[in-house]
Structure formats: structure tokens, C-alpha cells
Design a protein around this motif. Structure first.
Motif, PDB file in Angstrom:
ATOM      1  N   VAL A 159     -36.933   4.853  51.424  1.00 19.89           N
ATOM      2  CA  VAL A 159     -37.481   4.398  52.608  1.00 19.89           C
ATOM      3  C   VAL A 159     -38.976   4.124  52.630  1.00 19.89           C
ATOM      4  CG1 VAL A 159     -38.207   6.603  53.588  1.00 19.89           C
ATOM      5  CG2 VAL A 159     -37.014   4.898  55.002  1.00 19.89           C
ATOM      6  N   GLN A 160     -39.707   4.130  51.855  1.00 25.41           N
ATOM      7  CA  GLN A 160     -41.086   3.722  51.506  1.00 25.41           C
ATOM      8  C   GLN A 160     -41.307   2.381  51.218  1.00 25.41           C
ATOM      9  OE1 GLN A 160     -43.254   5.928  52.240  1.00 25.41           O
ATOM     10  NE2 GLN A 160     -41.876   7.643  52.377  1.00 25.41           N
ATOM     11  N   HIS A 161     -39.951   1.730  50.962  1.00 18.08           N
ATOM     12  CA  HIS A 161     -39.899   0.387  50.921  1.00 18.08           C
ATOM     13  C   HIS A 161     -39.587  -0.573  52.092  1.00 18.08           C
ATOM     14  CE1 HIS A 161     -40.539   0.701  46.280  1.00 18.08           C
ATOM     15  NE2 HIS A 161     -39.895   1.854  46.687  1.00 18.08           N
ATOM     16  N   PRO A 162     -40.323  -1.172  52.523  1.00 16.67           N
ATOM     17  CA  PRO A 162     -39.987  -1.620  53.856  1.00 16.67           C
ATOM     18  C   PRO A 162     -38.575  -2.683  54.155  1.00 16.67           C
ATOM     19  CG  PRO A 162     -42.287  -2.263  53.403  1.00 16.67           C
ATOM     20  CD  PRO A 162     -41.771  -1.586  52.360  1.00 16.67           C
ATOM     21  N   ALA A 163     -38.159  -2.956  52.889  1.00 16.00           N
ATOM     22  CA  ALA A 163     -36.679  -3.986  52.816  1.00 16.00           C
ATOM     23  C   ALA A 163     -35.626  -2.853  52.830  1.00 16.00           C
ATOM     24  CB  ALA A 163     -36.814  -4.661  51.764  1.00 16.00           C
ATOM     25  N   LEU A 164     -35.845  -1.584  52.776  1.00 13.27           N
ATOM     26  CA  LEU A 164     -34.599  -0.691  52.653  1.00 13.27           C
ATOM     27  C   LEU A 164     -34.708   0.413  54.016  1.00 13.27           C
ATOM     28  CD1 LEU A 164     -34.734   0.389  49.228  1.00 13.27           C
ATOM     29  CD2 LEU A 164     -32.762  -1.028  49.999  1.00 13.27           C
ATOM     30  N   THR A 165     -35.754   0.003  54.994  1.00 13.03           N
ATOM     31  CA  THR A 165     -35.798   1.150  56.073  1.00 13.03           C
ATOM     32  C   THR A 165     -34.740   0.953  56.900  1.00 13.03           C
ATOM     33  OG1 THR A 165     -37.320  -0.555  57.424  1.00 13.03           O
ATOM     34  CG2 THR A 165     -38.267   1.518  55.886  1.00 13.03           C
ATOM     35  N   GLY A 166     -34.273  -0.270  57.150  1.00 16.58           N
ATOM     36  CA  GLY A 166     -33.226  -0.463  58.141  1.00 16.58           C
ATOM     37  C   GLY A 166     -31.673   0.250  57.829  1.00 16.58           C
ATOM     38  N   ALA A 167     -31.601  -0.119  56.213  1.00 22.83           N
ATOM     39  CA  ALA A 167     -30.226   0.344  55.730  1.00 22.83           C
ATOM     40  C   ALA A 167     -30.347   1.807  55.530  1.00 22.83           C
ATOM     41  CB  ALA A 167     -30.299  -0.297  54.300  1.00 22.83           C
ATOM     42  N   VAL A 168     -31.398   2.291  55.319  1.00 26.09           N
ATOM     43  CA  VAL A 168     -31.308   3.932  55.249  1.00 26.09           C
ATOM     44  C   VAL A 168     -31.192   4.887  56.594  1.00 26.09           C
ATOM     45  CG1 VAL A 168     -32.999   5.997  54.859  1.00 26.09           C
ATOM     46  CG2 VAL A 168     -32.745   4.074  53.119  1.00 26.09           C
ATOM     47  N   ARG A 169     -31.927   3.958  57.942  1.00 26.58           N
ATOM     48  CA  ARG A 169     -31.787   4.432  59.078  1.00 26.58           C
ATOM     49  C   ARG A 169     -30.237   4.227  59.390  1.00 26.58           C
ATOM     50  NH1 ARG A 169     -34.962   0.867  61.315  1.00 26.58           N
ATOM     51  NH2 ARG A 169     -33.313  -0.450  61.813  1.00 26.58           N
ATOM     52  N   ASP A 170     -29.718   3.091  58.993  1.00 30.48           N
ATOM     53  CA  ASP A 170     -28.139   3.014  59.612  1.00 30.48           C
ATOM     54  C   ASP A 170     -27.455   4.107  58.821  1.00 30.48           C
ATOM     55  OD1 ASP A 170     -29.087   1.167  61.269  1.00 30.48           O
ATOM     56  OD2 ASP A 170     -28.437  -0.766  59.964  1.00 30.48           O
TER      57      ASP A 170
END
Length: 692
Positions: free
Chosen positions: A478-489
Motif C-alpha cells: 500500500v506504500q505504492h500509490p497504484a495499489l492503494t485502491g486495490a488493497v483498500r477494496d
């Protein structure tokens, strides 16, 4: 844990333990093992809870690099250590006069660092707030006059932009005295009418970054004047200038500076710094794997060192031995025969029928390490260990990361074999931390729908160490902006399941950098985790949620959010898990501390702490707790203990708090009951036969 589900003493906080009232007998805190921390905590945190050696689980909390919310000033200063203004910095400053800047950049070029520097110049190190990328920036409203930084604009948000949207956004920012910097990947398509707000970012020269970083190390007394001069001299040599010409990113300059720092401190040659930096590249990793593609013993050892960095040599050897037969099976019988022939070292003419002696001992472990470019490090004795540890490392900065990334992503089936071996291997304290972070760094470069799906098996495990592994992996991803949405979901989906281990994994993830980075989101997830009608709150879930709340409370800025949720949970219907959690928290704070002694926790909070630090919110929470029959007696005892302790009474300004509580008694029967009983206790005549 190495076996079984979460059972005492590493599971439910109060089960299998002495009466909590005895834990503070004579005001002395008694722990089987570990450390209870009172007050503000800074930096990374290690928590060791009372547990048998084979059940210890890493509780280390890492400060997040990417936040949704205010950044601590210390974090901002650390990020800007050795900062060099990029070529377009003056243009960025001028563009930010409009209160809005879209900074277009390729990955790894230091655009986020430039954003921090731009906002620090305007609002100071403690005036920067991070944003999570919304799908529509037109709906976002700045709340106060601060600097806002959005790292990595989502494709949906980029598509929603227009001149009208940005003009309105800039006006709202100007109205409250705020400014917003948005970093945008260079390959993200932006509408043409947004050009007035765009600046193309180019990285500063890596040589200048290295020089500035070395000077910063000297200012921090990490290099003497003589060592600084030596390091700067090496930096201007042809070997280093050629290397930085081929590696032009700011982080390459930082890596060179840190390598020179280590070299001049240890007496190593400057040439070894270049060798180590080159050895950590992806090209070198692929070459090393190709050269060992026919040797299961080498591949298994390389995989073990890469997956479990920093672990003791015995742990590495054990994991390698378990992985080796799985790799052997990939080649089939013929490949196995070739490997057996190579291992026996047979010599002489086969035509002559000469049979060499079979080597039943095999190569020594350190000889095996040397064949894969690794070596044992010096012994270390950590506070959390009762035995010496000798870690194993590759000769090359970042070589572990590069090798594991290639193994995991480039070779069919290797990721599955590594997961299988992790599942089979005995658990050792710290392996979940090492493997979780290593896997998270790899998955940050993965693609496709299976990226997060492969975490499910361990996330759904009844063994806590496996869930902690997933939590560390998600915290890294989640420290990588491109993945924050996927991890949150993914976390949102797991938080709503009826399956308790998955909800425990959500709470464990919130009890780390993810929770500290996104406290509001974390509390919503914890609220969803507890959104079950069952009255019984399983011990493993209670322990995980408690740990998450304790982690959030380790930073003062999160206290108001946490207390607001606790008050709402206290008012929830009895027989729900939200209410059960609130009862547990209030009883713990009132009678001893929350979390309870011996339970996982970063910051131990007492009722007196709430009254002293947050009198307004504490009043509402205490009133709700006194109104609830489930917590009335414990809360009353806690208040009485504060009143009878002169130091706590003075620190909490208890007379004023009691006056406010008495005012609230008019509309709260539970509060009135407490006030009247206290009045009777203080006005009742002494018993007959005793002096008045």
C-alpha cells in the motif's frame, strides 16, 4: 505461531491469565515477558508479548511512507534530508502560486519529494496533509489552510479533470489558504485544457543528490570531516561518475552515498560499493538464476535468502532443504539424474568402469553460500531473542529483492512453490515479518487479478503468524500509490465476511503502517469487522482489534477519531460485537490499562490518560459507560481510583471533570447513580466505634 489456532497465551487477552486486578498490585505492572509502553511513541516499534518461544509473533510497527492525513514533521524532515532542487523547481514554485500544481513525472524520479519540499516552503514541515486519490477531484473540499499532497492520480480521477474542474478547485483552495500538489505518472492521459496547471518534472543529477546526502550525514555526525572528504573524493572518480551516468535516478545517488558512508566507516574499498550496487540489479539477478537453473541446491538457497532476509542461518538452511525437493521435481527424472551426477563429483573414465566414492557429507553451508554470492554476517544479540543470531546476506545491495522478484514473477510455478514451502516450514519468530515484507515488495510489481488473490490462503489461516505475514505484505504494497485502491477494496471485502480469520487479518493489517497511514479508513474497517450480531467476540478477533486500536493510539492525532468510535460502540445494542468490544476497552482502561498487560499493544492507555488529555471526549465516553450496566461498575471503580490518587487527581483536574459529570447526570440515570453513590460515600458518618 507454529501450530494450531490462536490459543492462550497469545490469543484472547484475558483467558488463561491471572485476575487483571492483580496485575497492578501495589501499582506495579506485572508482565510475563515484554514491555508495556506508556505515552507517545516515535519511530519503529517492537512489541514482544508473553508467549512460548515457538509461538512468538513479530509485532513490529513501521511508520508509513505514504499517508492519508497529516504527516508528522519528523517524517517530512527525514524525506527532505539531502534534497536537491530539480531543474523545474522554480517553475513549480511559480505554478503553485495558483494554489494548484499537476506535477508530471516518471516513477522513481523524486516527484513526491519535490512536492514535499514545495509545500514545506509554504506551510512548514508540520503543515502537510496526504490525500488518497479520489475518483473525482471536483468533489474534494480542502478543510483548512494547509499544504495537500496527492501522490499518484488514479486514471478515473485523471479522466474527470477539465479546465472548469481545476478552476473551481483552485478557487476553493485559495478561499481557505491551501495549496495542492498532485503527482501524475507521465504516461497518464490528461485533458488538453489542464495544461496551465501542468509542469513536467525531471530528476536532479544523481551526483548532486549523492553529494548533498553525504553532507547531510556529516551534519548529523555520522561522518567525520576526514571521512566526508574521502567519500566526496571517491564520488568524483571515473568509476562513480560512470555508474551514476548509467543510473540517473535520485535514489541511485542516495544508494551511492549510503554505500560510500558504509565503506569509509568500515574501511572497505570504494570499488566494492560499485560491485555491490551492480549486483543488485535485475539484469544481474536474471543472469545468476540462469547460471543456476540446473542446480536445485543453489536455487533453493538463493530463494531462501531472498525470501527470509535477516533470518538466522539455521532458518535459511531449513527452508532451503524443504524447498529443494520441490524444485527438483520441476526437472523430472532426467534432470534429477544430472543433478545427482554433478553432486557426487564422479571423476575418471567411465569407459574404464571406475566408480568414484560417493560424497555423503556434501558441501559445507558456508561453501554453499559462497557459490551463490552470499555470506554469514556477524553474530547479533537482539533484545527480543534469548539466543545469538547469525543472519545471512548476499554480497550486493538489494540483491535479495531483485532475485526474489525475478523468481516470483518471471518463472512459472515458482511463486506457488515458495508459498507451499512457507506453509510446510516450521514457524520461527520473525519469519512472518521477513517473508511478509519481501513478498509485499515483489507483489508491488505484479500485475493482474491474481496479485492479491494469492494472499487469501494465509489471510484465512487460523494461525496468527500467517495472518501477520499477510498484514506485513499489504502494508508494504500500500506504500505504492497504484495499489492503494486495490488493497483498500480487498480489505473492505474481507472485513464483511463471516469468516473470523479473514476479519482478524483485516484488523492485523490496521495494526501497522496501513492503519497509521489511513486512520479514518482503518477505523471504518474495524467497525465493519465488528458488524456482526453475535454476542460472543472471539478472543483472536478481540486481540487483533485491540492491537489495531492501540497502534492507532500511538499517534496523538488519531485519538479523537478512536474515542469517537469507542463512544459509538459503547452505545451499540448489547449482544453485538461492537458493544462487546467497547465493554472490553472500557473495563481494561478503568481497571488496569488498555490493552491488558500481556496482550499485543503499542500504547497502553488508562482512564486517567483520557481525562487528562481529552477531557471533552472523555466526558462523553465516561457518561456512556456509566449509563451502560455492562460497564457501570468498572468505570465507577476507575473514577474512584483516580480521585483517591493525589497525583492522578491533580493531573486530570478531577474536581472540574466531576462537576461536568454532575451536570450531565440530569439526563443520564447511570451517571446520576454514580454521583449519588459517591455523595453518600463522602457524606456518610463514620462507623460506630471509630474516631470521627
Amino acid at each position: 505461531m507454529s501450530a494450531g489456532a490462536d490459543t492462550a497465551p497469545n490469543g484472547p487477552e484475558g483467558e488463561g491469565r491471572p485476575d487483571p486486578g492483580n496485575s497492578y498490585r501495589d501499582n506495579q505492572q506485572r508482565l510475563d515477558q515484554g514491555l508495556a509502553v506508556m505515552g507517545e511513541v516515535g519511530g519503529d516499534i517492537n512489541v514482544v508479548i508473553g508467549a512460548p518461544p515457538n509461538e512468538e509473533v513479530a509485532e513490529r510497527i513501521f511508520k508509513p511512507r505514504l499517508r492519508e492525513g497529516p504527516y508528522p514533521a519528523a517524517d517530512v524532515h527525514a524525506r527532505l534530508r539531502g534534497f536537491v532542487e530539480p531543474p523545474a523547481y522554480a517553475q513549480c514554485r511559480k505554478a503553485l502560486d495558483s494554489h494548484l500544481l499537476l506535477l508530471l513525472a516518471n516513477g522513481g524520479t523524486g516527484a513526491s519529494t519535490a512536492g514535499f519540499a514545495l509545500l514545506k516552503d509554504r506551510y512548514g514541515a508540520d503543515g502537510i496533509t496526504g490525500l488518497d486519490s479520489p475518483d473525482d477531484l471536483s468533489r474534494w473540499r480542502p478543510k483548512e489552510g494547509r499544504g495537500y499532497l496527492l501522490q499518484g492520480l488514479s486514471p478515473a480521477a485523471a479522466a474527470s479533470l477539465s479546465e472548469v474542474v481545476l478552476t473551481g478547485l483552485a478557487a476553493r483552495l485559495r478561499q481557505v489558504g491551501a495549496r495542492l500538489v498532485v503527482t501524475v505518472r507521465a504516461d497518464t492521459a490528461l485533458p488538453g485544457d489542464t495544461a496551465p496547471w501542468q509542469v513536467v518534472h525531471r530528476p536532479p543529477p544523481p551526483g548532486e543528490v549523492a553529494t548533498k546526502h553525504l553532507n547531510a550525514l556529516a551534519e548529523a555526525s555520522e561522518l567525520s570531516p576526514g571521512q566526508l572528504a574521502d567519500a566526496l573524493g571517491h564520488l568524483t572518480s571515473p568509476d562513480f561518475t560512470d555508474f551514476l551516468h548509467a543510473h540517473p535516478l535520485p535514489r541511485d545517488g542516495v544508494e551511492v552515498a549510503e554505500g560510500l558512508h558504509d565503506a569509509v566507516n568500515s574501511g572497505r574499498s570504494a570499488a566494492s560499493v560499485i560491485d555491490e550496487l551492480k549486483a543488485g540489479g535485475l539484469t544481474e539477478a536474471r543472469t545468476a538464476l540462469a547460471e543456476s537453473s540446473h542446480r536445485a541446491d543453489r536455487l533453493s538457497l538463493m530463494a531462501a535468502i531472498s525470501l527470509l532476509p535477516g533470518q538466522d542461518r539455521t532458518v535459511i538452511e531449513e527452508f532451503s532443504a524443504l524447498l529443494r525437493p520441490h524444485i527438483d521435481e520441476r526437472g523430472g527424472p532426467a534432470a534429477g539424474m544430472v543433478r545427482q551426477w554433478e553432486h557426487t563429483g564422479t571423476q575418471g573414465s567411465r569407459a574404464e568402469g571406475t566408480q568414484a566414492q560417493r560424497d555423503v557429507l556434501g558441501p559445507a553451508f558456508e561453501d554453499r553460500l559462497a557459490t551463490v554470492g552470499a555470506h554469514p554476517l556477524p553474530l547479533r544479540f537482539g533484545a527480543a531473542q534469548r539466543y545469538p543470531v547469525q543472519p545471512v546476506a548476499f554480497s550486493g545491495r538489494h540483491r535479495s529483492e531483485a532475485l526474489l522478484r525475478c523468481l516470483w514473477l518471471d518463472y512459472e510455478g515458482m511463486a506457488g512453490l515458495l508459498w507451499k514451502t512457507l506453509d510446510e516450514a516450521p514457524h520461527h519468530s520473525g519469519t512472518e515479518l521477513a517473508a511478509g515484507q519481501a513478498i509485499g515488495k515483489v507483489l508491488a510489481h505484479a500485475t493482474g487479478p491474481g496479485t492479491l488473490r494469492q494472499l487469501h490462503l494465509f489471510a484465512a489461516s487460523d494461525k496468527r503468524w500467517r495472518r501477520r505475514l499477510v498484514a506485513y505484505a499489504l502494508g508494504e504494497m500500500v506504500q505504492h500509490p497504484a495499489l492503494t485502491g486495490a488493497v483498500r477494496d480487498q480489505l473492505r471485502q474481507w472485513s464483511r465476511t463471516v469468516f473470523t480469520p479473514l476479519r482478524c487479518t483485516v484488523a492485523e493489517t490496521c495494526a501497522g503502517s496501513y492503519g497509521l497511514a489511513r486512520p479514518a479508513v482503518a477505523l471504518k474497517l474495524l467497525d465493519a469487522v465488528l458488524d456482526k450480531p453475535d454476542a460472543k467476540l472471539e478472543g483472536s478477533l478481540r486481540s487483533a482489534v485491540s492491537f489495531a486500536l492501540s497502534t492507532l493510539l500511538s499517534e496523538d492525532t488519531n485519538h479523537a477519531l478512536v474515542l469517537d468510535y469507542l463512544r459509538e460502540w459503547q452505545k451499540a445494542d448489547p449482544g453485538t460485537q461492537r458493544h462487546a468490544m467497547a465493554v472490553h476497552v472500557m473495563e481494561s482502561m478503568s481497571l488496569t490499562a488498555f490493552p491488558l498487560p500481556g496482550a499485543p499493544g503499542v500504547r497502553r492507555v488508562r482512564l486517567a490518560d483520557l481525562l487528562a488529555d481529552h477531557p471533552g471526549r472523555a466526558l462523553d465516553l465516561v457518561a456512556a459507560a456509566l449509563e451502560d450496566p455492562a460497564t457501570h461498575e468498572a468505570t465507577a471503580r476507575g473514577l474512584s481510583s483516580i480521585e483517591s490518587d493525589p497525583g492522578a487527581r491533580r493531573r486530570t483536574d478531577f474536581p472540574r471533570f466531576l462537576a461536568a459529570l454532575s451536570t450531565a447526570a440530569r439526563s443520564h440515570r447511570g451517571v446520576l447513580r454514580f454521583v449519588l453513590r459517591r455523595h453518600r460515600d463522602h457524606t456518610a458518618p463514620p462507623a460506630e466505634g471509630f474516631a470521627s
